[in-house]
Write a protein that holds these residues in place. Structure first.
Motif, PDB file in Angstrom:
ATOM      1  N   GLY A  82      -9.952  32.649  14.001  1.00  0.00           N
ATOM      2  CA  GLY A  82      -9.816  31.515  14.897  1.00  0.00           C
ATOM      3  C   GLY A  82     -10.044  30.169  14.242  1.00  0.00           C
ATOM      4  N   TRP A  83     -10.227  30.141  12.931  1.00  0.00           N
ATOM      5  CA  TRP A  83     -10.426  28.901  12.196  1.00  0.00           C
ATOM      6  C   TRP A  83      -9.340  28.739  11.141  1.00  0.00           C
ATOM      7  CZ3 TRP A  83     -14.676  25.388  12.694  1.00  0.00           C
ATOM      8  CH2 TRP A  83     -15.584  25.742  13.700  1.00  0.00           C
ATOM      9  N   VAL A  84      -9.143  27.498  10.678  1.00  0.00           N
ATOM     10  CA  VAL A  84      -8.143  27.187   9.660  1.00  0.00           C
ATOM     11  C   VAL A  84      -8.795  26.357   8.558  1.00  0.00           C
ATOM     12  CG1 VAL A  84      -5.820  26.323   9.217  1.00  0.00           C
ATOM     13  CG2 VAL A  84      -6.470  26.998  11.538  1.00  0.00           C
ATOM     14  N   LEU A  85      -8.528  26.720   7.308  1.00  0.00           N
ATOM     15  CA  LEU A  85      -9.000  25.945   6.158  1.00  0.00           C
ATOM     16  C   LEU A  85      -7.848  25.120   5.619  1.00  0.00           C
ATOM     17  CD1 LEU A  85     -11.310  25.373   4.113  1.00  0.00           C
ATOM     18  CD2 LEU A  85     -10.315  27.196   2.690  1.00  0.00           C
ATOM     19  N   TYR A  86      -8.071  23.797   5.517  1.00  0.00           N
ATOM     20  CA  TYR A  86      -7.055  22.875   5.013  1.00  0.00           C
ATOM     21  C   TYR A  86      -7.520  22.270   3.693  1.00  0.00           C
ATOM     22  CZ  TYR A  86      -5.360  23.006   9.852  1.00  0.00           C
ATOM     23  OH  TYR A  86      -4.900  23.398  11.087  1.00  0.00           O
ATOM     24  N   PRO A  87      -7.151  22.851   2.542  1.00  0.00           N
ATOM     25  CA  PRO A  87      -7.436  22.181   1.264  1.00  0.00           C
ATOM     26  C   PRO A  87      -6.423  21.066   1.041  1.00  0.00           C
ATOM     27  CG  PRO A  87      -6.240  24.222   0.877  1.00  0.00           C
ATOM     28  CD  PRO A  87      -6.466  24.144   2.364  1.00  0.00           C
ATOM     29  N   GLY A  88      -6.837  20.024   0.343  1.00  0.00           N
ATOM     30  CA  GLY A  88      -5.918  18.924   0.107  1.00  0.00           C
ATOM     31  C   GLY A  88      -6.308  18.071  -1.078  1.00  0.00           C
ATOM     32  N   VAL A  89      -5.302  17.491  -1.720  1.00  0.00           N
ATOM     33  CA  VAL A  89      -5.497  16.491  -2.772  1.00  0.00           C
ATOM     34  C   VAL A  89      -4.583  15.317  -2.462  1.00  0.00           C
ATOM     35  CG1 VAL A  89      -6.202  18.124  -4.565  1.00  0.00           C
ATOM     36  CG2 VAL A  89      -3.784  17.589  -4.267  1.00  0.00           C
ATOM     37  N   GLY A  90      -4.993  14.138  -2.878  1.00  0.00           N
ATOM     38  CA  GLY A  90      -4.172  12.966  -2.595  1.00  0.00           C
ATOM     39  C   GLY A  90      -4.579  11.780  -3.433  1.00  0.00           C
ATOM     40  N   GLY A  91      -3.855  10.701  -3.238  1.00  0.00           N
ATOM     41  CA  GLY A  91      -4.146   9.469  -3.951  1.00  0.00           C
ATOM     42  C   GLY A  91      -3.478   8.288  -3.275  1.00  0.00           C
ATOM     43  N   ASN A  92      -3.968   7.093  -3.589  1.00  0.00           N
ATOM     44  CA  ASN A  92      -3.374   5.888  -3.021  1.00  0.00           C
ATOM     45  C   ASN A  92      -3.384   4.760  -4.034  1.00  0.00           C
ATOM     46  OD1 ASN A  92      -6.022   4.957  -3.078  1.00  0.00           O
ATOM     47  ND2 ASN A  92      -6.176   4.585  -0.877  1.00  0.00           N
ATOM     48  N   PHE A  93      -2.718   3.655  -3.667  1.00  0.00           N
ATOM     49  CA  PHE A  93      -2.640   2.480  -4.526  1.00  0.00           C
ATOM     50  C   PHE A  93      -2.443   1.256  -3.646  1.00  0.00           C
ATOM     51  CE2 PHE A  93       0.001  -0.647  -6.815  1.00  0.00           C
ATOM     52  CZ  PHE A  93      -0.844  -0.921  -7.893  1.00  0.00           C
TER      53      PHE A  93
ATOM     54  N   TYR B   9       0.839  -1.203   0.000  1.00  0.00           N
ATOM     55  CA  TYR B   9       0.000   0.000   0.000  1.00  0.00           C
ATOM     56  C   TYR B   9       0.868   1.245   0.000  1.00  0.00           C
ATOM     57  CZ  TYR B   9      -3.450   3.469   1.514  1.00  0.00           C
ATOM     58  OH  TYR B   9      -4.261   4.568   1.601  1.00  0.00           O
ATOM     59  N   THR B  10       0.490   2.234  -0.832  1.00  0.00           N
ATOM     60  CA  THR B  10       1.162   3.528  -0.852  1.00  0.00           C
ATOM     61  C   THR B  10       0.114   4.639  -0.854  1.00  0.00           C
ATOM     62  OG1 THR B  10       1.252   3.594  -3.288  1.00  0.00           O
ATOM     63  CG2 THR B  10       3.143   2.637  -2.142  1.00  0.00           C
ATOM     64  N   GLN B  11       0.479   5.798  -0.271  1.00  0.00           N
ATOM     65  CA  GLN B  11      -0.430   6.944  -0.221  1.00  0.00           C
ATOM     66  C   GLN B  11       0.374   8.236  -0.195  1.00  0.00           C
ATOM     67  OE1 GLN B  11      -3.635   6.743   2.689  1.00  0.00           O
ATOM     68  NE2 GLN B  11      -3.608   8.972   2.970  1.00  0.00           N
ATOM     69  N   LEU B  12      -0.135   9.258  -0.875  1.00  0.00           N
ATOM     70  CA  LEU B  12       0.505  10.564  -0.922  1.00  0.00           C
ATOM     71  C   LEU B  12      -0.564  11.640  -0.781  1.00  0.00           C
ATOM     72  CD1 LEU B  12       3.391  11.781  -1.450  1.00  0.00           C
ATOM     73  CD2 LEU B  12       2.619  12.171  -3.792  1.00  0.00           C
ATOM     74  N   ASP B  13      -0.320  12.625   0.111  1.00  0.00           N
ATOM     75  CA  ASP B  13      -1.253  13.728   0.338  1.00  0.00           C
ATOM     76  C   ASP B  13      -0.522  15.057   0.254  1.00  0.00           C
ATOM     77  OD1 ASP B  13      -4.155  12.903   1.467  1.00  0.00           O
ATOM     78  OD2 ASP B  13      -2.663  11.406   2.095  1.00  0.00           O
ATOM     79  N   LEU B  14      -1.098  16.000  -0.494  1.00  0.00           N
ATOM     80  CA  LEU B  14      -0.636  17.381  -0.554  1.00  0.00           C
ATOM     81  C   LEU B  14      -1.644  18.225   0.224  1.00  0.00           C
ATOM     82  CD1 LEU B  14       1.486  19.324  -1.877  1.00  0.00           C
ATOM     83  CD2 LEU B  14      -0.175  19.634  -3.726  1.00  0.00           C
ATOM     84  N   VAL B  15      -1.191  18.896   1.289  1.00  0.00           N
ATOM     85  CA  VAL B  15      -2.090  19.581   2.208  1.00  0.00           C
ATOM     86  C   VAL B  15      -1.691  21.045   2.350  1.00  0.00           C
ATOM     87  CG1 VAL B  15      -3.067  19.615   4.535  1.00  0.00           C
ATOM     88  CG2 VAL B  15      -2.405  17.430   3.489  1.00  0.00           C
ATOM     89  N   GLY B  16      -2.692  21.931   2.268  1.00  0.00           N
ATOM     90  CA  GLY B  16      -2.472  23.352   2.467  1.00  0.00           C
ATOM     91  C   GLY B  16      -3.100  23.840   3.759  1.00  0.00           C
ATOM     92  N   ASN B  17      -2.762  25.065   4.159  1.00  0.00           N
ATOM     93  CA  ASN B  17      -3.376  25.673   5.341  1.00  0.00           C
ATOM     94  C   ASN B  17      -3.501  27.176   5.147  1.00  0.00           C
ATOM     95  OD1 ASN B  17      -1.050  27.108   7.254  1.00  0.00           O
ATOM     96  ND2 ASN B  17      -0.222  25.429   6.001  1.00  0.00           N
ATOM     97  N   TYR B  18      -4.726  27.691   5.399  1.00  0.00           N
ATOM     98  CA  TYR B  18      -5.007  29.121   5.224  1.00  0.00           C
ATOM     99  C   TYR B  18      -5.864  29.616   6.373  1.00  0.00           C
ATOM    100  CZ  TYR B  18      -3.176  28.560   0.525  1.00  0.00           C
ATOM    101  OH  TYR B  18      -2.359  28.298  -0.554  1.00  0.00           O
ATOM    102  N   ARG B  19      -5.565  30.841   6.816  1.00  0.00           N
ATOM    103  CA  ARG B  19      -6.284  31.456   7.918  1.00  0.00           C
ATOM    104  C   ARG B  19      -6.877  32.783   7.480  1.00  0.00           C
ATOM    105  NH1 ARG B  19      -2.399  28.121   9.626  1.00  0.00           N
ATOM    106  NH2 ARG B  19      -2.711  26.990  11.598  1.00  0.00           N
ATOM    107  N   ALA B  20      -7.561  33.461   8.418  1.00  0.00           N
ATOM    108  CA  ALA B  20      -8.243  34.716   8.090  1.00  0.00           C
ATOM    109  C   ALA B  20      -7.282  35.752   7.533  1.00  0.00           C
ATOM    110  CB  ALA B  20      -8.960  35.254   9.329  1.00  0.00           C
TER     111      ALA B  20
END
Length: 357
Positions: free
Chosen positions: A242-253, A222-233
């Motif tokens: 006081g909140w954080v938005l985490y956009p992300g894309v990923g994939g596995n096999f 099994y393999t997995q890769l995630d690209l994760v971002g973080n953005y605030r106000a």
């Protein structure tokens, strides 16, 4: 004959998220990080960037094994005279996990985890119920505040009922390696590779006194890769303070090695890609921290795709975390993955605790 052997172990550690630092940001209570040990500083940095969540979460690992194992069960039923259509998956899983972390130096740790999955399948043509306990020992190294490496070994057992007359038991051990790198203020990547050799034994109770026994190799890469971002106000004014938005894309096999399976070969593959948005309150000690997540998932390879007409999914979920000043925490998470054609759905609820020593 092969009777649903790969379904054994398919629910291992779904949604296990025993977070070191969670999805929160900054040092607890806003205290200065100037004199913190390197390992603690790295956990705060990578945790506030959202990179610890895919590292600790076995959500997609569990989903992948679930879909592959249940699909193989359906293919075996069809191959032995069962129904050729009308297969629908709907299952509920309760995952519990406890992690115990011990510091070895200012930037290295050992982490011991014990977990279990209780699964209840709906009354469809293929129904899977069972329990899946797991023990894992892990070594973690933070060479700098933006980087983490880890290696671990584990043992697990999967005791499953794949129908009223068939039981599957899979015993296995395995090894896993992970890496995390935050490469800019807003983005980072986390990846893993895992190998688990095992043996699955299926017993079919034909009639009183007559039991068919089928033993097969059941090895998994099994393999997995995630690209994760973080953005605030301060980065985007539509995000609440006081909140954080985490956009992300990923994939596995996942490649499952099994001799003489229904595909006609000695292995079969499954892979998924996803895009998701997670909105979480900044972490604060002694306060309930909520989060919500939405996403889209697509199966890009599935050697058992004839089983169910489903390759696109909508994700919705949320959770709560409560932590103390020393980093000890408890997490509650729930999620639903709905197939857009209505043929496959998964519902999960997870309770995870993390204790530091």
């Amino acid at each position: 004959m092969k009777i649903s052997t790969a379904v054994a172990g398919m629910l291992a550690a779904m949604f296990a998220e025993a977070a070191l630092a969670g999805d929160g940001g900054g040092a607890p209570g806003g205290m200065s990080t100037a004199n913190l040990p390197l390992g603690v500083l790295a956990q705060i940095n990578l945790g506030s960037s959202g990179l610890m969540t895919p590292y600790y979460s076995d959500e997609y690992f569990g989903l992948t094994q679930n879909r592959t194992g249940t699909a193989l069960t359906g293919e075996n039923l069809k191959a032995h005279g069962g129904a050729t259509s009308g297969y629908v998956d709907e299952a509920f899983a309760l995952a519990t996990n406890a992690a115990f972390m011990f510091a070895l130096s200012e930037n290295s740790y050992v982490n011991f985890q014990i977990g279990n999955i209780l699964d209840e399948g709906s009354s469809n043509l293929v129904e899977v119920d069972g329990v899946s306990p797991k023990l894992e020992a892990e070594y973690i190294l933070f060479p700098n505040p933006d980087t983490m490496f880890s290696v671990s070994a584990f043992v697990e057992e999967n005791d499953l009922d794949t129908s009223e007359t068939t039981k599957v038991d899979r015993k296995s051990y395995g090894f896993r390696a992970d890496a995390i790198r935050k490469f800019s203020e807003h983005w980072g990547v986390t990846g893993r590779i895992q190998y688990s050799p095992g043996t699955a034994v299926a017993k079919t109770y034909v009639m009183p006194g007559l039991v068919l026994r089928d033993e097969s190799n059941d090895d998994r890469l099994y393999t997995q890769l995630d690209l994760v971002g973080n953005y605030r106000a301060k980065d985007w004014d539509v995000i609440p303070d006081g909140w954080v938005l985490y956009p992300g894309v990923g994939g596995n096999f996942l490649r499952t090695f099994m001799d003489d399976n229904v595909t006609g070969g000695d292995s079969f593959d499954y892979g998924m890609a996803w895009a998701r948005l997670n909105l979480s309150m900044e972490s604060q000690p002694r306060k309930l921290i909520p989060n919500i997540v939405i996403g889209f998932e697509h199966e890009w390879v599935d050697d058992l795709e004839d089983y169910t007409d489903e390759e696109n999914y909508a994700l919705i979920g949320g959770g709560l975390m409560y932590s103390l000043e020393n980093g000890n925490n408890i997490n509650f998470n729930a999620g639903a993955h709905h197939g857009l054609n209505g043929n496959r759905s998964s519902y999960t609820f997870a309770i995870n605790t993390s204790l530091n020593f």
